[in-house]
Design an enzyme around this catalytic site. Structure first.
Site, PDB file in Angstrom:
ATOM      1  N   GLN A 192      15.131  79.124  72.538  1.00  0.00           N
ATOM      2  CA  GLN A 192      14.364  80.036  71.285  1.00  0.00           C
ATOM      3  C   GLN A 192      14.204  81.207  71.551  1.00  0.00           C
ATOM      4  O   GLN A 192      14.001  82.107  70.806  1.00  0.00           O
ATOM      5  CB  GLN A 192      12.945  79.159  71.210  1.00  0.00           C
ATOM      6  N   CYS A 204      13.196  68.060  66.394  1.00  0.00           N
ATOM      7  CA  CYS A 204      13.476  66.816  67.126  1.00  0.00           C
ATOM      8  C   CYS A 204      12.443  65.699  67.031  1.00  0.00           C
ATOM      9  O   CYS A 204      12.896  64.421  67.170  1.00  0.00           O
ATOM     10  CB  CYS A 204      13.859  67.116  68.515  1.00  0.00           C
TER      11      CYS A 204
END
Length: 379
Positions: A178, A322
């Site tokens: 990220q 996810c």
């Protein structure tokens, strides 16, 4: 369309798509083949790896091409654990890691490893003192993410790296999926032994990624076969993916240098607009990565609000992609000390360098409308 789910995946850059297509059609041969076409493909693969290494300021031998963040994280964590298990079976991570790290560590507990999950404060940051106290003689690995995928918290990786330098037999793995392209992180001489990157988070393609592995580090490979990628990641190389990933890396680093301040300004505008909505409680700390904003609207059902926004072609998310379809509360927000109500009514906005101020202002208006509509339906 207002797309604000860039931490789940980004829209591929057209030039990245073009590089993938060109490599796929012109260099279709297997790089391991000994004929001329295979040689041409191998040469292009070497060129791509050299380009990536240059961007990351590492050596080409330290670059391992993978299929993305999940593979990179699992390869680093399980590979180090299995390779060095005779020396120790203690691993340190945090309570707020991405599932591909958190669950990988949980799986190793079933194999006899002991894992310390460091707590975090309300802002989602670990204590350096807690980390130092957790290190033992049998500690072989520390795995800590740079930027949290849900709330944008930035961990003090530089300080952690300096601590790890004091323990030559201890390895440091960083999930930088990220952070790359938004929050700078030096790899060379940093104390970082392994670092994971993913292509589709930076306008590259899904199925592409990198595991940086410092020279001298050795791990047990998860894939055995044709000995590609120095035998650490066997399997026919995704040549077109590697070429396109190099393109994506270069483009995102350029944008980081030229538009980083603009992205931070957009985040400030978003924070201001959210504070004007009475029902909203902001979870992302002020000193966070510039592209992520997490907030809660207690009493609402995120899946309902998100579908309302989607009908207006406004796209945000809840937790990590996810685990976003799992309806329970956010493990990350619970670890930060927030209530179950707040943790189960959280939303995530994640921007890109292409996001505009108009996108943010329109989103805030649509969000207020969706909350009002939800309240009326529930009355």
């Amino acid at each position: 369309m207002i797309y604000l789910d860039n931490s789940a995946t980004t829209i591929p850059d057209p030039s990245v798509m073009k590089s993938f297509e060109q490599a796929s059609t012109q260099y279709f041969a297997n790089p391991s083949s000994i004929h001329q076409l295979g040689g041409h493909s191998e040469h292009l693969l070497t060129k791509a790896k050299n380009q990536v290494a240059s961007i990351l300021d590492v050596t080409p031998s330290e670059v391992i091409f993978t299929s993305g963040g999940t593979e990179g994280n699992n390869t680093a964590i399980k590979g180090i654990a299995l390779e060095h298990r005779k020396r120790g079976k203690h691993i340190i991570t945090t309570e707020i890691e991405h599932p591909s790290v958190y669950d990988a560590c949980k799986s190793l507990e079933d194999l006899g490893f002991e894992v310390t999950y460091l707590p975090v404060n309300k802002n989602g940051v670990i204590s350096i003192e807690d980390l130092e106290a957790a290190i033992r003689k049998d500690t072989i690995l520390i795995s800590i993410m740079h930027v949290n995928n849900e709330i944008g918290t930035i961990q003090p990786i530089e300080k952690i790296g300096e601590i790890c330098k004091q323990f030559p037999k201890l390895f440091l793995h960083v999930d930088h999926v990220q952070g790359f392209g938004k929050v700078p992180l030096e790899l060379r001489n940093s104390g970082i032994d392994l670092c994971t990157l993913s292509g589709h988070k930076i306008h590259g393609l899904k199925g592409t990624g990198i595991l940086y592995m410092r020279q001298g580090v050795n791990l047990f490979p998860l894939f055995h076969g044709g000995n590609q990628e120095q035998s650490f990641r066997s399997g026919t190389e995704n040549l077109a993916g590697a070429v396109s990933l190099g393109k994506a890396l270069r483009l995102i680093k350029e944008k980081e240098q030229t538009q980083g301040t603009e992205l931070k300004s957009l985040q400030a505008i978003l924070r201001e607009k959210l504070t004007e909505i009475d029902e909203v409680q902001i979870n992302t700390p002020p000193e966070a990565a510039p592209h992520i904003m997490n907030f809660s609207v207690p009493g609402t059902k995120p899946e309902v609000i998100i579908h309302m926004l989607g009908e207006q072609e406004v796209y945000i998310s809840t937790k990590s992609a996810c685990s976003s379809k799992q309806k329970e509360e956010s493990r990350i927000l619970l670890a930060c000390g927030y209530s179950k109500e707040r943790a189960s009514s959280a939303y995530r906005v994640s921007m890109a360098y292409s996001t505009t101020e108009e996108d943010i202002l329109q989103f805030a208006d649509y969000l207020q409308q969706a909350i009002n509509q939800f309240r009326k339906v529930m009355e």
